[in-house]
Each structure stands twice: as structure tokens, then as C-alpha cells.
Design an enzyme around this catalytic site. Sequence first.
Site, short mmCIF file in Angstrom:
data_model
loop_
_atom_site.label_atom_id
_atom_site.label_comp_id
_atom_site.label_asym_id
_atom_site.label_seq_id
_atom_site.Cartn_x
_atom_site.Cartn_y
_atom_site.Cartn_z
N SER A 1 1.09 -1.00 0.41
CA SER A 1 -0.27 0.11 0.23
C SER A 1 0.77 1.33 -0.24
O SER A 1 0.37 2.62 -0.37
CB SER A 1 -0.63 0.23 0.95
OG SER A 1 -0.22 0.23 2.67
N ASP B 1 -2.80 -9.02 8.66
CA ASP B 1 -2.12 -8.58 9.50
C ASP B 1 -1.24 -10.06 9.68
O ASP B 1 -1.33 -11.38 10.43
CB ASP B 1 -2.56 -8.30 11.13
CG ASP B 1 -1.37 -8.74 11.93
OD1 ASP B 1 -0.04 -8.88 11.54
OD2 ASP B 1 -1.68 -8.05 13.41
N ASN C 1 7.71 -7.68 1.23
CA ASN C 1 8.16 -6.17 1.47
C ASN C 1 7.75 -6.37 3.13
O ASN C 1 8.43 -5.17 3.84
CB ASN C 1 7.78 -5.55 0.56
CG ASN C 1 7.78 -4.13 0.54
OD1 ASN C 1 8.88 -3.49 1.00
ND2 ASN C 1 6.83 -3.43 0.91
N TYR D 1 15.14 -5.51 15.48
CA TYR D 1 14.75 -5.20 14.29
C TYR D 1 16.30 -5.18 13.04
O TYR D 1 16.49 -6.63 12.27
CB TYR D 1 14.81 -3.28 13.56
CG TYR D 1 14.88 -3.15 11.67
CD1 TYR D 1 13.23 -3.27 11.37
CD2 TYR D 1 15.96 -2.69 11.28
CE1 TYR D 1 12.83 -3.49 9.91
CE2 TYR D 1 15.02 -2.09 10.01
CZ TYR D 1 14.47 -2.57 9.29
OH TYR D 1 14.25 -2.61 8.10
N ALA E 1 18.26 -7.66 14.55
CA ALA E 1 18.01 -9.06 14.87
C ALA E 1 17.00 -9.70 13.71
O ALA E 1 16.99 -10.94 12.66
CB ALA E 1 17.46 -9.83 15.97
N LYS F 1 15.71 -8.54 10.86
CA LYS F 1 16.30 -8.84 9.20
C LYS F 1 17.67 -9.99 9.15
O LYS F 1 17.53 -10.16 7.83
CB LYS F 1 16.42 -7.46 8.61
CG LYS F 1 15.41 -6.17 9.04
CD LYS F 1 14.53 -7.19 8.38
CE LYS F 1 13.62 -5.74 7.76
NZ LYS F 1 12.57 -6.10 6.75
P1 NAP Z 1 6.50 2.04 4.73
O1 NAP Z 1 6.32 2.48 4.08
O2 NAP Z 1 6.38 1.70 6.49
O3 NAP Z 1 5.24 0.61 4.78
C1 NAP Z 1 5.16 -0.35 5.46
C2 NAP Z 1 4.21 -1.44 4.99
O4 NAP Z 1 4.03 -2.65 5.64
C3 NAP Z 1 2.69 -1.14 4.77
O5 NAP Z 1 1.43 -0.79 3.31
C4 NAP Z 1 1.47 -1.29 5.70
O6 NAP Z 1 1.02 -1.29 6.08
C5 NAP Z 1 2.64 -2.83 5.96
N1 NAP Z 1 2.79 -3.61 6.95
C6 NAP Z 1 3.11 -3.15 8.58
N2 NAP Z 1 2.87 -4.62 9.20
C7 NAP Z 1 2.43 -5.23 8.30
C8 NAP Z 1 1.52 -6.39 9.16
N3 NAP Z 1 1.81 -6.96 10.43
N4 NAP Z 1 1.13 -7.60 8.24
C9 NAP Z 1 1.30 -6.42 6.83
N5 NAP Z 1 2.00 -5.81 6.77
C10 NAP Z 1 2.54 -4.82 7.34
O7 NAP Z 1 7.56 0.24 5.46
P2 NAP Z 1 9.03 0.71 3.81
O8 NAP Z 1 10.23 2.15 4.19
O9 NAP Z 1 8.47 0.65 2.69
O10 NAP Z 1 9.34 -0.71 4.13
C11 NAP Z 1 9.37 -2.07 3.58
C12 NAP Z 1 10.25 -3.13 3.60
O11 NAP Z 1 11.31 -2.00 3.59
C13 NAP Z 1 10.37 -3.46 5.13
O12 NAP Z 1 10.45 -4.89 5.36
C14 NAP Z 1 11.21 -2.28 5.51
O13 NAP Z 1 11.66 -3.61 6.95
C15 NAP Z 1 12.11 -2.53 4.65
N6 NAP Z 1 13.85 -1.54 4.38
C16 NAP Z 1 12.70 -0.20 4.24
C17 NAP Z 1 14.33 1.15 4.83
C18 NAP Z 1 13.56 2.22 4.92
O14 NAP Z 1 15.31 3.44 5.16
N7 NAP Z 1 12.48 2.40 4.45
C19 NAP Z 1 15.24 0.60 4.95
C20 NAP Z 1 15.95 -1.09 4.81
C21 NAP Z 1 14.87 -1.97 5.00
P3 NAP Z 1 -0.39 -0.26 6.40
O15 NAP Z 1 0.14 0.29 4.99
O16 NAP Z 1 -1.46 -0.48 6.57
O17 NAP Z 1 0.73 0.22 7.33
#
Ligand code: NAP
Length: 255
Positions: free
Chosen positions: A16, A64, A91, A160, A162, A164
Site C-alpha cells: 500500500s 496482519d 516487503n 529489527y 535481529a 532482518k
Molecule cells: P512503510 O512505508 O512503513 O510501509 C510498510 C508497509 O507494510 C505498509 O503497507 C504496511 O501496511 C505494511 N505492514 C506493516 N505491518 C504489517 C503487518 N503486520 N502485516 C501486513 N502488512 C504490514 O515501509 P517501507 O519503508 O516501504 O519498508 C518496506 C520494507 O523495506 C520493510 O520490510 C522494511 O524493513 C524494509 N526496509 C526499509 C528501509 C527504509 O529506509 N525505508 C530500509 C531498509 C529496509 P499499512 O499501510 O496498513 O500500515
Amino acid sequence: MVIDFSGKNVLITGGSRGIGKACAKLFASLNATVIITYKSNKVEAEQTLSELGTQNQHSAWQLDQSNAAAIELFYKELLQKYSCLDVLINNAGVFVDHKIAEVSYADWQQSWNETIGTNLTGVANMCYFASKQMIAQGGGKIINVSSRGAFRGEPDAPAYGASKAGLNAMSQSLALALAPHNISVHIIAPGFVQTDMTADLLNSPAGEAIKSQSPFNRVAEPEELARLAVVYASSGFEFTSGGIIDLNGASYLRS
Ligand code: NAP
């Protein structure tokens, strides 16, 4: 090379917003049928869905993924609607601050349970049902979104880091277990990406220092990860299975 996902079903968890949304839009533009999940933000999920176009049967599902029973039910309903699953992009993830020197024991436990439940056990369970389907249909691709924090450490969010690191190890184990079934498992480890997850930090006084961690003096855009996911999901890249690719603008070089 022409990349075209016509006839392919691509499931993107957390599609989303942020990285997942960028993946959803890119795969849809390449003719994939895109299935996104979200946890609670239905409005944003429907907005994303509306941006994918109407040429295919795209859909958005509330899930969830820290709830094991909900995942089982989700796959049951999903596979009634779609007869096959070609690509799973794990993701969805959470980042919860829980500084060991500051938090109560109750908050410490809550942070670990939520983070591991979503980022590790949840992904394992998503892989379980996707693999069953992919084995039955003769193959597929799984792409797991990890983090630089698995290697560099996350002092303010140890769960977090741990989660990953565990995700990397699990993905590599699954790469071994699933290759005989023609399923490849790929791992992408980004550094900072411009999304909601990092917006507060990047917009704070610490933002400039974070950007300067990379000699490009910026953080990644979500679309950069989406392009990598498209490569891994394309045919011809199966032999990269089990590998972890960094996407951090040389901000952290591991040997
Ligand atoms: P984000 O903008 O916070 O979006 C998170 C997404 O995950 C949203 O669609 C959220 O749904 C969904 N979500 C959260 N908890 C969930 C659950 N329990 N069940 C199902 N869906 C869930 O995250 P992002 O920054 O795009 O990150 C995406 C991935 O990249 C993550 O795995 C994160 O650890 C990894 N990552 C991100 C970064 C960064 O700097 N952004 C860096 C390294 C790795 P809702 O919209 O309903 O809340």
C-alpha cells in the site's frame, strides 16, 4: 531484453505504501496482475490499487502477517481467486524503536514480539504457503526485503536488526530447500529509503547526516528497489538464488 509479466500473478506484502507501492506500480506497468496486502491503512491501499490500472485483476487484501491463522485463511481465499502464484515479494515490515537503556521491560518484550512476529515469523509463514503453491505449479520466485541493519547493527531497534539477520538466514536456507522445486529465493538489503518508515528521521536535523552516509549524498528512492525486484522476478536470474544484494549507495560495505 524485453520484460513482460503478462499472465503472471505477483503478490506484494505491504504494497500500500513506500517500497511495496513502488513495486506494485512497476510490476503493474509491466503487465503483471498485482496483489497487494496491507495491515490497517485501507484508504491508502485502495488509493494504490486505483493507480495500478484496470487492465488486470489487481486486488488489495487486509492481512496482519504477524497473525499465523490469518495468513492461512488469506492464502485459502487468494488461491480461490487466483489459480497460481508466480512471484511473492515479502516487503511488509515494521521498525520499532526500543532503546535498551530507556524502555520498560513490558515495552521491550512488546517490541520484540511485534518485530519478530511481523518481519521474521510472518515472512516465514508467507513463504510456507507460497512455497506449497509454487511446488504444486512447478516453480516460482520469492523476493525478501531485508535491511542493511542486519549487518551494521541497529542500536535503537535491536529486534529489527535481529529480525532482518534472521530473515537473511531463513531465506538462504529456503533457497537451498526450494531450488529442487524450481523456486528461487532472493534477498535485497536496502539502506535508508525515502518512505513513511524513515520520513520523520530524514526530515529531522539528523537527515543531512544520514544522507551523507552514502558518497552519493542521498538515500534510496523506493523505485530503485522496485527495479531490482523486477530483475529478480524475471526469468534468467534464478541462479542468483540465495544471494543478498546491498542497495545502500555504498554507505556500508561488507566483505
Ligand atoms: P512503510 O512505508 O512503513 O510501509 C510498510 C508497509 O507494510 C505498509 O503497507 C504496511 O501496511 C505494511 N505492514 C506493516 N505491518 C504489517 C503487518 N503486520 N502485516 C501486513 N502488512 C504490514 O515501509 P517501507 O519503508 O516501504 O519498508 C518496506 C520494507 O523495506 C520493510 O520490510 C522494511 O524493513 C524494509 N526496509 C526499509 C528501509 C527504509 O529506509 N525505508 C530500509 C531498509 C529496509 P499499512 O499501510 O496498513 O500500515
